[in-house]
Design a protein around this motif. Structure first.
Motif, PDB file in Angstrom:
ATOM      1  N   LYS A   1       0.839  -1.206   0.000  1.00 35.02           N
ATOM      2  CA  LYS A   1       0.000   0.000   0.000  1.00 35.02           C
ATOM      3  C   LYS A   1       0.868   1.247   0.000  1.00 35.02           C
ATOM      4  O   LYS A   1       0.606   2.205  -0.754  1.00 35.02           O
ATOM      5  N   ARG A   2       1.914   1.270   0.815  1.00 36.81           N
ATOM      6  CA  ARG A   2       2.802   2.437   0.844  1.00 36.81           C
ATOM      7  C   ARG A   2       3.502   2.608  -0.493  1.00 36.81           C
ATOM      8  O   ARG A   2       3.653   3.734  -0.994  1.00 36.81           O
ATOM      9  N   LEU A   3       3.932   1.506  -1.075  1.00 35.53           N
ATOM     10  CA  LEU A   3       4.612   1.554  -2.368  1.00 35.53           C
ATOM     11  C   LEU A   3       3.705   2.150  -3.436  1.00 35.53           C
ATOM     12  O   LEU A   3       4.127   2.998  -4.236  1.00 35.53           O
ATOM     13  N   GLN A   4       2.448   1.729  -3.437  1.00 38.86           N
ATOM     14  CA  GLN A   4       1.502   2.240  -4.434  1.00 38.86           C
ATOM     15  C   GLN A   4       1.140   3.694  -4.182  1.00 38.86           C
ATOM     16  O   GLN A   4       0.953   4.475  -5.121  1.00 38.86           O
ATOM     17  N   ASP A   5       1.061   4.087  -2.909  1.00 38.86           N
ATOM     18  CA  ASP A   5       0.782   5.488  -2.585  1.00 38.86           C
ATOM     19  C   ASP A   5       1.909   6.392  -3.091  1.00 38.86           C
ATOM     20  O   ASP A   5       1.650   7.480  -3.642  1.00 38.86           O
ATOM     21  N   ILE A   6       3.156   5.947  -2.909  1.00 40.80           N
ATOM     22  CA  ILE A   6       4.296   6.739  -3.381  1.00 40.80           C
ATOM     23  C   ILE A   6       4.265   6.850  -4.902  1.00 40.80           C
ATOM     24  O   ILE A   6       4.504   7.920  -5.476  1.00 40.80           O
ATOM     25  N   ALA A   7       3.947   5.745  -5.571  1.00 36.06           N
ATOM     26  CA  ALA A   7       3.875   5.760  -7.033  1.00 36.06           C
ATOM     27  C   ALA A   7       2.775   6.700  -7.509  1.00 36.06           C
ATOM     28  O   ALA A   7       2.937   7.443  -8.488  1.00 36.06           O
ATOM     29  N   HIS A   8       1.646   6.694  -6.805  1.00 33.24           N
ATOM     30  CA  HIS A   8       0.530   7.573  -7.169  1.00 33.24           C
ATOM     31  C   HIS A   8       0.908   9.037  -6.967  1.00 33.24           C
ATOM     32  O   HIS A   8       0.596   9.897  -7.803  1.00 33.24           O
ATOM     33  N   GLU A   9       1.605   9.319  -5.860  1.00 31.28           N
ATOM     34  CA  GLU A   9       2.044  10.697  -5.609  1.00 31.28           C
ATOM     35  C   GLU A   9       3.014  11.164  -6.684  1.00 31.28           C
ATOM     36  O   GLU A   9       2.929  12.303  -7.165  1.00 31.28           O
ATOM     37  N   ALA A  10       3.930  10.281  -7.077  1.00 34.69           N
ATOM     38  CA  ALA A  10       4.904  10.631  -8.117  1.00 34.69           C
ATOM     39  C   ALA A  10       4.199  10.901  -9.446  1.00 34.69           C
ATOM     40  O   ALA A  10       4.572  11.815 -10.190  1.00 34.69           O
TER      41      ALA A  10
END
Length: 523
Positions: free
Chosen positions: A506-515
């Motif tokens: 979930k954290r990995l996907q959140d970072i990707a979404h923010e980027a």
């Protein structure tokens, strides 16, 4: 069986990528098989749609090919039944015109509505609707909210088979049908009683007049109309039989008809299913859905992994494929290479859920290999994927055994592409401590639909008896107890990791979404 030796039965498989038409005689032999591609549109990430008229055109063209191959024998086709995709959504107007387009499970625009409905109705979907993964319920709310004017035109919400029957047949839209095997992934049904659920429909503000009639899988729904008969080259008036979804039809065609019978379909959406007398929801682990059987009153406790076979194809195309090699050769090469690798892949473990977990529902989970070093090669990564899928299915088999302790589940029939892999078949036998049995036919879903067609018009008698008579075991894999003990340690880790890694993904996907959002801002 009657003496109608020249009678032919047609099965139409409504797949996502291809339409397939198979014609069978009364001995269950396949006379001919034709295929026709289905066009789809992917204009943006998460959007996957197919236009009803184009999909119908592929069906008609495929039927036409089959009739042409049969020649004069096309007049011997006495019934047509349907199988294919089991989850999705389509709305038609009172003249059978496609309003929504066919939106299958690959079309994810509805997911925000699914997530909200799951928060509010999670237990009802499982206890009443039989599913952890509702499709039609959230898609209905999504379309009604996002396309309010278009939704006013809709007379009926259907599955794809109901639409095709309506277009080929001679019935008005208000007589549209859905067979019982399709009801669980709608999320709208009371599956134990073969009716729509007042509680769920009321909760999402859906009037049941917009839903089709629930019928049995051997129900004659309509008859081939004159226009479609002319287009296909078949005679008018052929009974159109409801048939069953590909999973339920495949279970029937494979002879999974007695309580405790179990099957593993190693295919694009791999699935393990067990024939049971009643539905008992898996409220603890939420690993199981239920599929109403093509046999009235029976069910299948079932677990599927979204895209398991697609993941194996992805691996081959990404890491094995080179110029001049065929798909068959790639799988044969890897089969040989993994045959000598010990359980646990010399320390490599995989999570193969590239499309997330459907049961229990966790869209955050993705793929991962762990524990590898410079000593490992691609065959270790491939076998680790097979092990991960085996663990996932085996954990679900344990749930079935716990919920249905009265059934003897000593053997499992294996079908699909994975049945051609002795390594995988033996692995499944070892992990589960059960005999795995390969069958003499690969066409179980289409043969199951043909069997339903024949039963509907009196060519075949008792469905269970007929199903048993036309399938046999050709190879068995006996479990190795010692191998099973080794695999069990790894399966326990897999069970833990798929829970503990949720926050990481979930954290990995959140970072990707923010980027991604920051990148859009920079552009």
């Amino acid at each position: 069986m009657s003496g109608m030796k020249d009678t032919l039965l047609m099965a139409i498989d409504l797949g996502t990528s291809f339409i397939k038409v198979g014609v069978y005689d009364a001995k269950s032999d396949c006379v001919t098989v034709e295929t026709e591609p289905v066009k789809d549109y992917r204009p943006a990430p998460g959007i996957f749609i197919q236009k009803g008229e184009e999909l119908l055109g592929s069906v008609v063209e495929c039927m036409k090919k089959a009739a042409a191959t049969l020649g004069d024998r096309s007049s011997q086709v006495e019934a047509i039944a349907f199988t294919g995709q089991m989850s999705g959504f389509m709305g038609v107007d009172s003249d059978w015109n496609d309003v929504t387009t066919w939106s299958c499970s690959l079309d994810s625009r509805y997911m925000p509505y699914a997530e909200r409905q799951m928060r509010e109705l999670k237990d009802k979907f499982l206890c009443i609707g039989g599913t952890n993964f509702p499709q039609m319920a959230p898609k209905y709310e999504w379309f009604r909210t996002e396309y309010p004017e278009e939704s006013k035109k809709i007379a009926k919400y259907l599955m794809i088979s109901g639409y095709v029957i309506g277009k080929l047949g001679d019935i008005p839209a208000d007589e549209a049908v859905i067979d019982r095997s399709f009801t669980q992934w709608t999320g709208l049904a009371d599956v134990q009683n073969d009716r729509w659920s007042d509680e769920i429909c009321d909760a999402i503000h859906l009037e049941q007049k917009y839903l089709p009639e629930i019928v049995n899988s051997n129900h004659i729904c309509a008859h081939l109309n004159k226009q479609m008969a002319s287009l296909t080259g078949l005679k008018a008036g052929i009974p159109l039989v409801s048939g069953a979804g590909d999973k339920a039809a495949g279970c029937l065609g494979a002879g999974i008809v007695d309580y405790g019978d179990m099957i593993f379909e190693a295919s694009s959406y791999g699935e393990v299913s067990c024939c049971v007398k009643e539905y008992r929801p898996d409220m603890e682990a939420r690993r199981l859905d239920v599929i109403p059987s093509a046999i009235p009153g029976d069910f299948f406790a079932t677990h599927f992994v979204a895209g398991s076979g697609i993941t194996l194809d992805w691996f081959m195309n990404t890491f094995v494929k080179h110029e001049g090699i065929t798909t068959k050769e790639m799988f044969a090469q890897m089969e040989q290479m993994i045959s000598g690798i010990k359980p646990g892949c010399d320390g490599v473990m995989a999570v193969g859920l590239l499309g997330g977990s459907s049961m229990p529902l966790d869209g955050a989970l993705r793929g991962m290999w762990m524990g590898f070093d410079w000593s490992h090669s691609r065959e270790h990564f491939y076998k680790a994927l097979l092990e991960s899928f085996t663990y996932d299915f085996s954990l679900s088999v344990e749930r079935i055994e716990r919920l249905y302790p009265e059934y003897a589940m000593d053997s499992v029939k294996i079908i699909g592409g994975g049945a051609k892999s002795p390594v995988w078949s033996q692995m499944c036998a070892d992990v589960q401590g059960k005999t795995y049995a390969a069958l003499n036919r690969e066409d179980v879903a289409m043969w199951g639909a043909a069997l339903l067609a024949g039963n509907a018009v009196g060519i075949f008698g008792d469905l269970k008896q007929t199903a048993r008579e036309h399938v046999r075991v050709v190879k068995e894999y006996e479990p190795d107890v010692e191998m099973g003990r080794i695999y069990k340690k790894h399966m326990d880790l897999y069970d833990r990791y798929t829970v503990e890694l949720h926050d990481f993904y979930k954290r990995l996907q959140d970072i990707a979404h923010e980027a991604e959002q920051e990148g859009d801002g920079l552009r």
